[in-house]
Scaffold this motif. Structure first.
Motif, short mmCIF file in Angstrom:
data_model
loop_
_atom_site.label_atom_id
_atom_site.label_comp_id
_atom_site.label_asym_id
_atom_site.label_seq_id
_atom_site.Cartn_x
_atom_site.Cartn_y
_atom_site.Cartn_z
N GLU A 33 13.10 -4.55 2.47
CA GLU A 33 14.37 -4.06 2.34
C GLU A 33 14.50 -4.11 0.64
OE1 GLU A 33 17.62 -6.01 4.37
OE2 GLU A 33 17.76 -3.78 5.29
N PHE A 34 14.03 -4.88 0.07
CA PHE A 34 14.35 -5.14 -1.28
C PHE A 34 13.94 -4.10 -2.11
CE2 PHE A 34 12.32 -7.21 -5.25
CZ PHE A 34 13.45 -7.26 -6.08
N ARG A 35 12.68 -3.68 -1.58
CA ARG A 35 12.07 -2.52 -2.23
C ARG A 35 12.42 -1.10 -1.66
NH1 ARG A 35 11.23 -4.34 -6.79
NH2 ARG A 35 9.59 -5.50 -7.24
N THR A 73 8.02 -4.76 -10.86
CA THR A 73 6.36 -4.67 -10.95
C THR A 73 5.84 -4.19 -12.10
OG1 THR A 73 6.25 -4.36 -8.23
CG2 THR A 73 4.07 -4.25 -9.65
N PHE A 74 4.94 -4.70 -12.85
CA PHE A 74 4.26 -4.29 -13.82
C PHE A 74 2.79 -3.81 -13.70
CE2 PHE A 74 7.89 -6.89 -15.66
CZ PHE A 74 8.33 -6.05 -16.33
N ALA A 90 0.80 -1.17 -0.11
CA ALA A 90 -0.04 0.19 -0.06
C ALA A 90 0.92 1.18 -0.16
CB ALA A 90 -0.71 -0.07 1.12
N TYR A 91 1.78 1.09 0.66
CA TYR A 91 2.87 2.33 0.74
C TYR A 91 3.68 2.66 -0.51
CZ TYR A 91 6.70 5.35 2.53
OH TYR A 91 7.43 6.33 2.65
N ARG A 92 3.80 1.52 -1.24
CA ARG A 92 4.38 1.73 -2.73
C ARG A 92 3.37 2.28 -3.47
NH1 ARG A 92 8.37 -0.77 -5.65
NH2 ARG A 92 6.99 -1.98 -6.69
N TRP A 93 2.16 1.89 -3.33
CA TRP A 93 1.01 2.67 -4.23
C TRP A 93 1.15 4.10 -4.22
CZ3 TRP A 93 -1.01 0.90 -8.55
CH2 TRP A 93 -1.09 -0.38 -8.67
N GLU A 94 1.30 4.56 -2.86
CA GLU A 94 0.92 5.78 -2.56
C GLU A 94 2.29 6.65 -2.99
OE1 GLU A 94 -1.53 7.35 -2.23
OE2 GLU A 94 -2.68 5.21 -1.89
N VAL A 123 7.75 -13.67 8.42
CA VAL A 123 8.26 -12.32 8.87
C VAL A 123 9.84 -12.16 8.19
CG1 VAL A 123 9.52 -11.28 10.77
CG2 VAL A 123 7.32 -12.11 11.31
N ALA A 124 10.41 -13.37 7.83
CA ALA A 124 11.61 -12.95 7.13
C ALA A 124 11.32 -12.90 5.95
CB ALA A 124 12.46 -14.40 7.04
N THR A 125 10.51 -13.34 5.03
CA THR A 125 10.05 -13.05 3.90
C THR A 125 9.42 -11.68 3.62
OG1 THR A 125 8.08 -14.45 3.88
CG2 THR A 125 10.10 -15.62 2.68
N ALA A 126 8.81 -11.13 4.52
CA ALA A 126 8.11 -10.07 4.33
C ALA A 126 8.94 -8.94 4.67
CB ALA A 126 7.01 -9.76 5.58
N LEU A 127 10.16 -8.83 5.73
CA LEU A 127 11.05 -8.03 6.00
C LEU A 127 12.14 -7.93 4.76
CD1 LEU A 127 11.93 -8.59 9.70
CD2 LEU A 127 10.72 -6.72 8.72
N SER A 128 12.59 -9.15 4.13
CA SER A 128 13.36 -9.12 3.20
C SER A 128 12.91 -8.31 2.08
CB SER A 128 14.30 -10.43 3.02
OG SER A 128 13.19 -11.30 2.71
#
Ligand SMILES: N[C@@H](CCC(=O)N[C@@H](CS)C(=O)NCC(=O)O)C(=O)O
Length: 212
Positions: free
Chosen positions: A172-174, A208-209, A115-119, A164-169
């Motif tokens: 950070e990736f984004r 992301t496309f 959601a943050y990335r959309w905004e 949590v590990a996959t969300a946090l990484s």
């Protein structure tokens, strides 16, 4: 082993990676063929919609005409019934509720990050709403603080820590608002967790496309 399941996946989805890391941790990865799909609410992917009316990945396609499974929570719960090792979703007691609560925080982290990335980057500039971005930043930061206090960093991997590990990484990736400075214990734990073969086998990659 010949794969008996297909995972509609995305190399830059925290949710898809969560399901695949779970499969690796459960010793099931070699039973799953991973198929990358691009998805976006503004760019319909017909193949994904054919299996999931929400148009989202991950989706697990099973042999034998069984119904496709979504979302990542359900896929993980299903995969946990397919192996004879230690349950990655504890069956009972407070450890179960802890793992599921941590999973819920992780789901919220990834949802808030999207959601943050959309905004901030995905919407056309004139349609972005800064107060909403700040609202999602607040959710991210409060969740980092919660995990810093509550995450069971010495526990064996479970569905919550995998999520949590996959969300946090992914956050950070984004390059989304960072947890590094405010949550040193969590950061150290993530660095350690990221060395696991399941994480190394599933690197994040790609853009992301949204169809514009
Ligand atoms: N709650 C779902 C979320 C899945 C999700 O949001 N997937 C994203 C990729 S990160 C997606 O496919 N989005 C496409 C869309 O929103 O239309 C899960 O845990 O699997």
């Amino acid at each position: 082993m010949i794969p008996t399941m297909k995972l509609l996946y995305q190399t830059h989805s925290p949710f898809a990676r969560k399901a695949l890391v779970f499969a690796h941790e459960a010793g099931l990865a070699d039973q799953i063929e991973v198929i990358h799909h691009e998805t976006s609410p503004t760019l319909r992917n017909a193949a994904v919609y054919a299996e999931n009316p929400l148009g989202k990945v991950p989706v697990l396609i099973r042999d034998g005409g069984l119904a496709p499974l979504f979302d990542s929570d359900v896929i993980c719960a299903y995969l946990d019934t397919l192996h004879s090792g230690r349950r990655l979703i504890p069956a009972e007691g407070e450890v179960r509720w802890h793992a599921l609560r941590v999973q819920a925080i992780a789901q919220g982290l990834a949802d808030s990050g999207i959601a943050y990335r959309w905004e901030t980057v995905r919407r056309p500039v004139e349609l972005r709403y800064a107060p909403l971005a700040e609202g999602y930043r607040a959710k991210l930061e409060a969740s980092y603080d919660w995990l810093e206090t509550h995450l069971d960093v010495s526990a064996l991997p479970h569905v919550g820590t995998i999520a949590v590990a996959t969300a946090l990484s992914w956050l950070e990736f984004r390059e989304l608002p960072t947890f590094r400075r405010r949550a040193p214990r969590l950061s150290g734990w993530l660095d350690e967790f990221s060395h696991r073969p399941s994480m190394r086998a599933t690197p994040l990659a790609g853009e992301t496309f949204d169809g514009r």
